[in-house]
Motif scaffolding. Structure first.
Motif, PDB file in Angstrom:
ATOM      1  N   ARG A  59       4.024   4.319   3.010  1.00 43.12           N
ATOM      2  CA  ARG A  59       3.992   3.023   2.343  1.00 43.12           C
ATOM      3  C   ARG A  59       4.234   1.897   3.348  1.00 43.12           C
ATOM      4  O   ARG A  59       4.846   2.105   4.405  1.00 43.12           O
ATOM      5  CB  ARG A  59       5.035   2.963   1.225  1.00 43.12           C
ATOM      6  N   ASN A  86       4.487  10.958   1.757  1.00 40.39           N
ATOM      7  CA  ASN A  86       4.210   9.621   1.230  1.00 40.39           C
ATOM      8  C   ASN A  86       4.268   8.605   2.361  1.00 40.39           C
ATOM      9  O   ASN A  86       5.164   8.664   3.215  1.00 40.39           O
ATOM     10  CB  ASN A  86       5.236   9.247   0.157  1.00 40.39           C
ATOM     11  N   GLU A 114       0.839  -1.201   0.000  1.00 38.09           N
ATOM     12  CA  GLU A 114       0.000   0.000   0.000  1.00 38.09           C
ATOM     13  C   GLU A 114       0.875   1.251   0.000  1.00 38.09           C
ATOM     14  O   GLU A 114       1.855   1.345   0.738  1.00 38.09           O
ATOM     15  CB  GLU A 114      -0.911   0.021   1.221  1.00 38.09           C
ATOM     16  N   GLN A 115       0.497   2.224  -0.842  1.00 40.40           N
ATOM     17  CA  GLN A 115       1.212   3.496  -0.918  1.00 40.40           C
ATOM     18  C   GLN A 115       0.204   4.639  -1.000  1.00 40.40           C
ATOM     19  O   GLN A 115      -0.705   4.617  -1.837  1.00 40.40           O
ATOM     20  CB  GLN A 115       2.125   3.546  -2.152  1.00 40.40           C
TER      21      GLN A 115
END
Length: 265
Positions: free
Chosen positions: A60, A58, A41-42
């Motif tokens: 992740r 971001n 998942e990002q």
């Protein structure tokens, strides 16, 4: 000009914290029955000061190469950096990492490396949930009950069952940061449609408590919108500051465990 740069510095620090920390859902702290995220998942966000993009963040999730007590773990990384003209005046490169148990989502290890202008800071925090002790660079800190770093708090909260949550219900989310245990107080405000860069979504709206000071007005309120679906990801956050406002906007989402279904794009 000195005052302007000082304001920008505090704004950027707050923005980068928002991307990782304020995304906790309101719910009694309990065990998770189903993890709503997985490896791969990002999530990407743009953080704006008024009309200007001030920073990018971001998050992740990876498979941890390291095991803890012989158990596999998730390796969660949150990164934030300044953008545009903000990057010229005050460069920020921050990385926060959390290693959490795959079943309980409780953290084993948390690290942070922050570079904010000429300021640098790092920390390494280990959690012993059996003895109730946190070992950090600044010492050993006792705790009771469940405890998180702010990255693991977000991912834990996403996986809680909030189907019985009532409007106006407020709880505390405990987390350790830098020099002690803190609590994030969050109130559920109901359901609302919210638009972000990826479309318009049915959302759950929350109001995390903020402390007035050098950034926030005395009556400033922070609002957070999280998708009302199985993913429970934040799509937007907004808060007024002494000068202007800050907004967090979801710009990309990959590797989700469940489909992301906007009402319209």
């Amino acid at each position: 000009m000195q005052k302007e740069h000082s304001i920008k510095r505090y704004i950027l620090a707050t923005l980068l914290l928002l991307a990782s920390a304020v995304s906790s859902s309101a719910q009694d702290i309990d065990k998770v029955n189903n993890t709503v995220f997985g490896v791969g998942e990002q999530l990407s966000y743009k953080l704006k000061y008024g009309f200007f993009t001030a920073a990018e963040a971001n998050l992740r999730t990876e498979e941890s190469s390291q095991k803890f007590n012989g158990k596999p773990a998730f390796h969660i990384i949150a990164e934030g950096k300044t953008a545009g003209t903000f990057d010229i005046f005050y460069k920020v490169r921050n990385t926060y990492e959390s290693f959490v148990d795959k079943s309980t989502l409780l953290p084993y290890l948390y690290t942070e490396n922050r570079k904010e202008g000429s300021y640098k800071h790092s920390d390494k925090v280990s959690f012993d949930h059996e003895t109730g002790k946190i070992t950090a660079d600044k010492g050993v800190f006792p705790f009771k009950g469940q405890m998180f770093d702010f990255v693991s708090a977000y991912y834990f909260a996403r996986s809680l069952d909030i189907s019985k949550l009532k409007i106006g219900e407020t709880i505390d989310m405990p987390y350790f940061l830098e020099d002690g245990v803190h609590k994030l107080n969050i109130t559920y405000l109901g359901k609302e449609k919210m638009k972000c860069s990826m479309g318009t979504f049915n959302c759950l709206k929350f109001n995390p408590t903020i402390i007035p000071g050098k950034i926030f007005k005395k009556n400033s309120k922070l609002y957070l919108w999280i998708t009302d679906d199985a993913n429970r990801i934040p799509v937007r956050a907004h808060v007024e500051v002494i000068v202007g406002s800050l907004t967090m906007d979801l710009t990309d989402a990959k590797g989700l465990k469940y489909p992301l279904n906007p009402i319209k794009k």
